[in-house]
Every structure is written in structure tokens, then in C-alpha cells.
Scaffold this active site. Structure first.
Site: not given
Ligand code: DGL
Length: 272
Positions: A6-7, A38-39, A69-71, A153, A187-189
Site C-alpha cells: 500500500d502507499s 498516491y491519490g 490499495c485502490n489507487t 497518515e 480506500c484501505t485507509h
Molecule cells: N490506501 C490507498 C487506497 O486504497 C490510499 C491511496 C493514497 O495514497 O492516496 O487508495
């Protein structure tokens, strides 16, 4: 070994569910906390970062990598599978979270779905693409939530400000369509803010998080792919790497994973 990428910290919410469901395997987690979020980054940049991350995880011995991570799953997974793996690591697999999450929505008979996600995911419209293949009658409504990953974060999810931000994003989502019946925290966050999402969402609307869905779908995947499953090591080991300082990672990661973590530093490079 199964790798998770993940990011930042978000993928730990998925790993937590997967470890509960499938504790016997060895897992290695990599968070690119030094370059999160990363978004808002271009697909090209996300692709390059993901090649570096995959290379790191494969060199550590992972046979299978889950992009938690979805992004990254929306912006780079297809290219990783089609352009990078065949030449660089033809015997390894990389899977994402979008397709299994779309299946999870259809399994739960969604009709009007709210997708809360990063800008990259919203721009890609990838959930519409995946859901159309599975259930063309389902409708998707997107809301980008660009402030949330930086808040999370920084470990500021419990501050009042984050509750206000969540309520504003939900208000914009429901202004698009009042009859949404299901929300996917895409988003996994975001599961870390579950209580805030629940508080500002009408009680009849289901809110899904991805961890339990991915754990379930990974179990199915391994049952359908014995050629991969039989090669996975099973000593129940867990290792954690971050591109940012291990001290910071160790301090904040337990909120996502539910247990204290000792991480190691990671440096990411392109394949030789
Ligand atoms: N956990 C990432 C996701 O699921 C966050 C992406 C990011 O870094 O913006 O998209």
C-alpha cells in the site's frame, strides 16, 4: 510468502482481516509511507512506484502480491500484470482489490452504491467498469475524499476536524443521490474513520470495508489456484517494511493492524 503493498498504512486494515482468516501463511507488508499519498499522482508515477514495490517484494521471496490499495489497483494493476510481470517475473502473481470488492458488492445485492475514494480512483471510474460486467443494473455514485489520507497518515483521525471533513464528504455524496443503499469505503485507509462515517450516514445504509471482502475472496482464489497455493510457505510469519522511518511506522501502525508492529526500513529501486 504473500506480499501486501500500500502507499502507506491503509493496507494494514486489509492484512489484519486476511491474517485472521488465513493465519497459516507467511506475510510481508510494504508501506511506501515516504511517498504517500498516491491519490493525486499521475498514473505513470503510480505505475513506476508500483514496479519498485513489486520488485522489492519479489526479491524478498513473495510469490503472490496483493495490492492492498485502490489507487494502485485502479491506476497500475493492469499494466503490472500485462507489461511488467511477463518479462520480469513470469512465475509470480499480482492481484488487486477492485475486482474482489465489486464482487463483494454484488454478493450483497447492492443497487445504488456510494464509492468513497481518492481522486485517482474516482477519475478512473473503475468501479463502474467492474460492476457493469457483474450487475449492469447497479448504479455507482462517486465522492473523492482527498483530505482523508493525509489526515490518517498523520495520525490525526481522532481530531474533531476529521469528523467535520467526513460529514462534508458524505453530504456531497448524498446530494448526488438520496437513495444510496450501500457505501463502500474504497480506500484501505478509511476503515480507521469507520465510526465517523457511520455517525453521518443514515442507519439503513450499509457501510462496507474491504478487509473482510478481500480475505474471503483471497481464500476462494487460493482454493481455485492450487498451483500457487501449494508453493506458499506456512510458518505463520509476519514482517513489515516501510520506506519512511521504522519508529514512525511502529508508533502509528498498531491502530490499523490491531497489534504492535516492529518494522524495518525499505529502499525501493527498479529491477536490475
Ligand atoms: N490506501 C490507498 C487506497 O486504497 C490510499 C491511496 C493514497 O495514497 O492516496 O487508495
Amino acid at each position: 510468502m504473500i506480499g501486501f503493498f500500500d502507499s502507506g498504512f491503509g493496507g494494514l486494515t486489509v492484512l489484519k482481516s486476511v491474517v485472521q482468516e488465513l493465519p497459516e501463511y507467511n506475510y510481508l507488508y510494504l508501506g511506501d509511507n515516504a511517498r504517500v499519498p498516491y491519490g493525486g499522482r499521475s498514473q505513470e508515477t503510480v505505475y513506476e512506484y508500483t514496479i519498485q514495490a513489486a520488485n522489492f517484494l519479489f526479491k524478498k521471496g513473495c510469490l503472490l502480491v496483493i495490492i492492498a490499495c485502490n489507487t494502485v489497483s485502479s491506476g497500475a494493476l493492469r499494466r503490472i500484470q500485462q507489461e511488467f510481470l511477463p518479462g520480469a517475473y513470469p512465475d509470480r502473481k499480482v492481484l488487486g482489490v477492485i475486482r474482489p470488492s465489486a464482487e463483494g458488492l454484488v454478493d450483497r445485492r447492492c443497487q445504488k452504491v456510494g464509492i468513497l475514494a481518492t481522486e485517482g480512483v474516482v477519475k478512473s471510474k473503475i468501479y463502474t467498469e467492474e460492476l457493469e460486467k457483474l450487475d449492469p443494473s447497479a448504479k455507482i455514485f462517486y465522492q473523492a475524499c482527498p483530505l482523508l489520507v493525509p489526515i490518517i497518515e498523520a495520525g490525526k483521525q481522532d481530531e474533531e476536524h476529521s469528523d467535520v471533513v467526513v460529514s462534508e464528504y458524505l453530504a456531497s455524496l448524498f446530494a448526488q443521490e438520496g437513495e444510496i443503499d450501500m457505501i463502500l469505503l474504497s480506500c484501505t485507509h478509511y476503515p480507521i474513520l469507520y465510526e465517523a462515517f457511520r455517525k453521518h450516514t443514515p442507519p439503513h445504509v450499509k457501510i462496507l470495508t474491504q478487509g473482510p471482502i478481500i480475505a474471503d475472496k483471497l481464500r476462494d482464489y487460493l482454493a481455485r489456484h492450487p498451483e500457487t497455493e501449494e508453493r506458499l510457505s506456512r510458518e505463520g510469519t509476519r514482517a513489515f517494511f516501510s520506506t519512511d522511518s521504522p519508529e514512525k511506522f511502529n508508533r502509528l501502525a498498531s491502530v490499523f493492524y490491531g497489534k504492535r508492529i516492529q518494522s524495518m526500513p525499505a529502499t525501493l529501486d527498479f529491477p536490475d
